[in-house]
Design a protein around this motif. Structure first.
Motif, PDB file in Angstrom:
ATOM      1  N   VAL A  78       0.926  -1.148  -0.207  1.00  0.00           N
ATOM      2  CA  VAL A  78      -0.041  -0.013   0.066  1.00  0.00           C
ATOM      3  C   VAL A  78       1.076   1.232   0.081  1.00  0.00           C
ATOM      4  CG1 VAL A  78      -1.739   1.168   1.347  1.00  0.00           C
ATOM      5  CG2 VAL A  78      -1.828  -1.228   1.303  1.00  0.00           C
ATOM      6  N   ASP A  79       1.989   1.374   0.810  1.00  0.00           N
ATOM      7  CA  ASP A  79       2.908   2.425   0.916  1.00  0.00           C
ATOM      8  C   ASP A  79       3.506   2.594  -0.605  1.00  0.00           C
ATOM      9  OD1 ASP A  79       4.470   4.415   1.616  1.00  0.00           O
ATOM     10  OD2 ASP A  79       6.158   2.910   2.462  1.00  0.00           O
ATOM     11  N   GLU A  80       3.793   1.778  -1.054  1.00  0.00           N
ATOM     12  CA  GLU A  80       4.344   1.849  -2.597  1.00  0.00           C
ATOM     13  C   GLU A  80       3.287   2.266  -3.653  1.00  0.00           C
ATOM     14  OE1 GLU A  80       7.301   2.318  -5.531  1.00  0.00           O
ATOM     15  OE2 GLU A  80       7.410   1.454  -3.251  1.00  0.00           O
ATOM     16  N   ARG A  81       2.095   1.542  -3.502  1.00  0.00           N
ATOM     17  CA  ARG A  81       1.291   2.199  -4.339  1.00  0.00           C
ATOM     18  C   ARG A  81       0.764   3.666  -4.142  1.00  0.00           C
ATOM     19  NH1 ARG A  81      -1.683  -2.047  -6.657  1.00  0.00           N
ATOM     20  NH2 ARG A  81      -2.819  -0.713  -7.974  1.00  0.00           N
ATOM     21  N   LEU A  82       0.616   4.055  -2.584  1.00  0.00           N
ATOM     22  CA  LEU A  82       0.311   5.436  -2.628  1.00  0.00           C
ATOM     23  C   LEU A  82       1.281   6.605  -2.938  1.00  0.00           C
ATOM     24  CD1 LEU A  82      -1.725   4.863   0.798  1.00  0.00           C
ATOM     25  CD2 LEU A  82      -2.687   5.704  -1.432  1.00  0.00           C
ATOM     26  N   GLY A  83       2.587   6.206  -2.286  1.00  0.00           N
ATOM     27  CA  GLY A  83       3.644   6.978  -2.672  1.00  0.00           C
ATOM     28  C   GLY A  83       3.460   8.165  -1.867  1.00  0.00           C
ATOM     29  N   VAL A  84       3.182   8.125  -0.736  1.00  0.00           N
ATOM     30  CA  VAL A  84       2.925   9.460   0.278  1.00  0.00           C
ATOM     31  C   VAL A  84       3.729   9.259   1.341  1.00  0.00           C
ATOM     32  CG1 VAL A  84       0.529   9.588  -0.796  1.00  0.00           C
ATOM     33  CG2 VAL A  84       0.840   8.515   1.321  1.00  0.00           C
ATOM     34  N   PRO A  85       4.085  10.497   1.877  1.00  0.00           N
ATOM     35  CA  PRO A  85       4.620  10.522   3.424  1.00  0.00           C
ATOM     36  C   PRO A  85       3.485  10.137   4.404  1.00  0.00           C
ATOM     37  CG  PRO A  85       4.115  12.835   2.688  1.00  0.00           C
ATOM     38  CD  PRO A  85       3.759  12.048   1.291  1.00  0.00           C
ATOM     39  N   TRP A  86       4.062   9.784   5.603  1.00  0.00           N
ATOM     40  CA  TRP A  86       3.248   9.341   6.620  1.00  0.00           C
ATOM     41  C   TRP A  86       3.334  10.250   7.750  1.00  0.00           C
ATOM     42  CZ3 TRP A  86      -0.501   5.616   5.667  1.00  0.00           C
ATOM     43  CH2 TRP A  86      -0.473   4.873   4.379  1.00  0.00           C
ATOM     44  N   VAL A  87       2.183  10.607   8.372  1.00  0.00           N
ATOM     45  CA  VAL A  87       2.185  10.945   9.851  1.00  0.00           C
ATOM     46  C   VAL A  87       2.247   9.541  10.526  1.00  0.00           C
ATOM     47  CG1 VAL A  87       1.089  11.787  11.866  1.00  0.00           C
ATOM     48  CG2 VAL A  87       0.801  12.907   9.608  1.00  0.00           C
ATOM     49  N   ASN A  88       3.430   9.539  11.416  1.00  0.00           N
ATOM     50  CA  ASN A  88       3.637   8.007  11.866  1.00  0.00           C
ATOM     51  C   ASN A  88       3.980   6.969  10.692  1.00  0.00           C
ATOM     52  OD1 ASN A  88       3.555   9.277  14.141  1.00  0.00           O
ATOM     53  ND2 ASN A  88       2.067   8.077  15.018  1.00  0.00           N
ATOM     54  N   ARG A 275      -0.529   4.187  16.680  1.00  0.00           N
ATOM     55  CA  ARG A 275      -1.776   4.254  15.777  1.00  0.00           C
ATOM     56  C   ARG A 275      -2.896   4.401  16.919  1.00  0.00           C
ATOM     57  NH1 ARG A 275      -2.092   2.286  10.831  1.00  0.00           N
ATOM     58  NH2 ARG A 275      -4.438   1.515  11.340  1.00  0.00           N
ATOM     59  N   PRO A 276      -3.076   5.405  17.671  1.00  0.00           N
ATOM     60  CA  PRO A 276      -4.101   5.614  18.725  1.00  0.00           C
ATOM     61  C   PRO A 276      -5.393   5.706  18.036  1.00  0.00           C
ATOM     62  CG  PRO A 276      -2.604   7.318  18.335  1.00  0.00           C
ATOM     63  CD  PRO A 276      -1.914   6.461  17.404  1.00  0.00           C
TER      64      PRO A 276
END
Length: 303
Positions: A78-88, A275-276
């Motif tokens: 999913v990370d590769e498909r989205l290609g976005v930075p993450w909050v956490n 992941r609260p």
């Protein structure tokens, strides 16, 4: 409008969608588990009536994510498909999930934590006996990387401790089991259980998790909301606020739930959660969503 991807569709997604939308952030759900995800050669196939074929644009158009998927294998795709930075991002989620690692880092930073020993299975019974020395019973036994109170138990003497470990050994015999470690931890009797939220380094509100009288009379003691406890908004004192902020700083995690246990003379960090679950807005500081939105925008800008 900024587009935010979330891989949870449970309580947190429903609660944050409106307030963040009011602040110019469009929140969308990306399904990351219990489905088929094609990793090469085309878009995702369907996997039954409850998992329709992925739209070609399913992963397109997002700017930032909140928070990295809980299942790390699916998360990588999913990370590769989205290609976005993450909050956490992944590192934050992995670090917080390792209860022993968190307590070791916090203790090294001078923060108060419960007395805890990590046991890495498989070990001989004598290792468990030695590890339990110096603890007063009852003790808490918990899997090192489980969540929501799963597998957490108390042992009232050495025999009951070894019995709990026997069950863990049976589970850990399965080759597919990942983390085989567990914790032996001091039991803080009658402790009050708080979940403090820290956003971008600053305290942002807290809840106290409480069992009702009937549950207490039945001998229950775990305060997890997913096990029937109630979360009530509270105003923590400055000492508790400071401890929560110091824990987030020591771990280097921008968006963190910090679990605090308070007795008559002690205040300790028990666990953390990158992941609260977000509770009702009335249980947090008035500027909670302003600060969450600010952190999302800062993450999008790469700061």
């Amino acid at each position: 409008m900024l587009r935010l991807a979330m891989t949870t569709d449970a309580e947190t997604f429903e609660r944050v969608r409106g307030p963040l939308g009011d602040r110019g952030i469009d929140v969308g759900h990306v399904r990351a588990k219990e489905r088929a995800l094609r990793v090469s050669g085309g878009e995702s196939p369907g996997s039954g009536p409850d998992s329709p074929a992925a739209d070609p644009d399913e992963f397109a158009g997002f700017d930032v994510g909140l928070v990295y998927p809980t299942r790390l294998m699916e998360g990588a795709v999913v990370d590769e498909r989205l290609g976005v930075p993450w909050v956490n991002g992944r590192d934050a989620v992995v670090a917080s999930r390792n209860k022993a690692g968190v307590l070791a880092r916090l203790s090294a930073a001078g923060l108060p934590t419960p007395k805890t020993t990590l046991v890495s299975n498989p070990v001989d019974e004598s290792v468990v006996v030695d590890a339990a020395e110096g603890f007063s019973y009852p003790v808490v036994v918990k899997p090192n990387s489980a969540t929501r109170g799963v597998g957490v138990a108390t042992a009232t003497d050495l025999d009951s401790l070894l019995g709990v470990v026997d069950y863990l050994n049976l589970i850990h015999d399965y080759r597919a089991t990942g983390d085989k470690s567990f914790l032996i931890q001091e039991f803080l009797s009658d402790a009050r259980d708080y979940r403090a939220m820290v956003v971008d380094g600053a305290y942002a509100g807290a809840v106290e998790r409480e069992l009702d009288a009937e549950a207490l009379e039945a001998g229950r003691w775990k305060h997890n909301v997913h096990r029937g406890a109630t979360a009530r908004g509270v105003d923590l004192d400055p000492e508790a606020r400071d401890l929560a902020e110091r824990a987030a700083e020591a771990l280097g995690i921008d968006y963190l739930g910090v679990d605090l246990l308070a007795t008559g003379d002690r205040l300790v960090v028990n666990e953390t959660n990158a992941r609260p679950t977000v509770d009702a807005a009335t249980k947090y500081e008035d500027d909670f969503y302003d600060r969450v939105a600010g952190l999302i925008r800062r993450t999008d800008e790469g700061e």
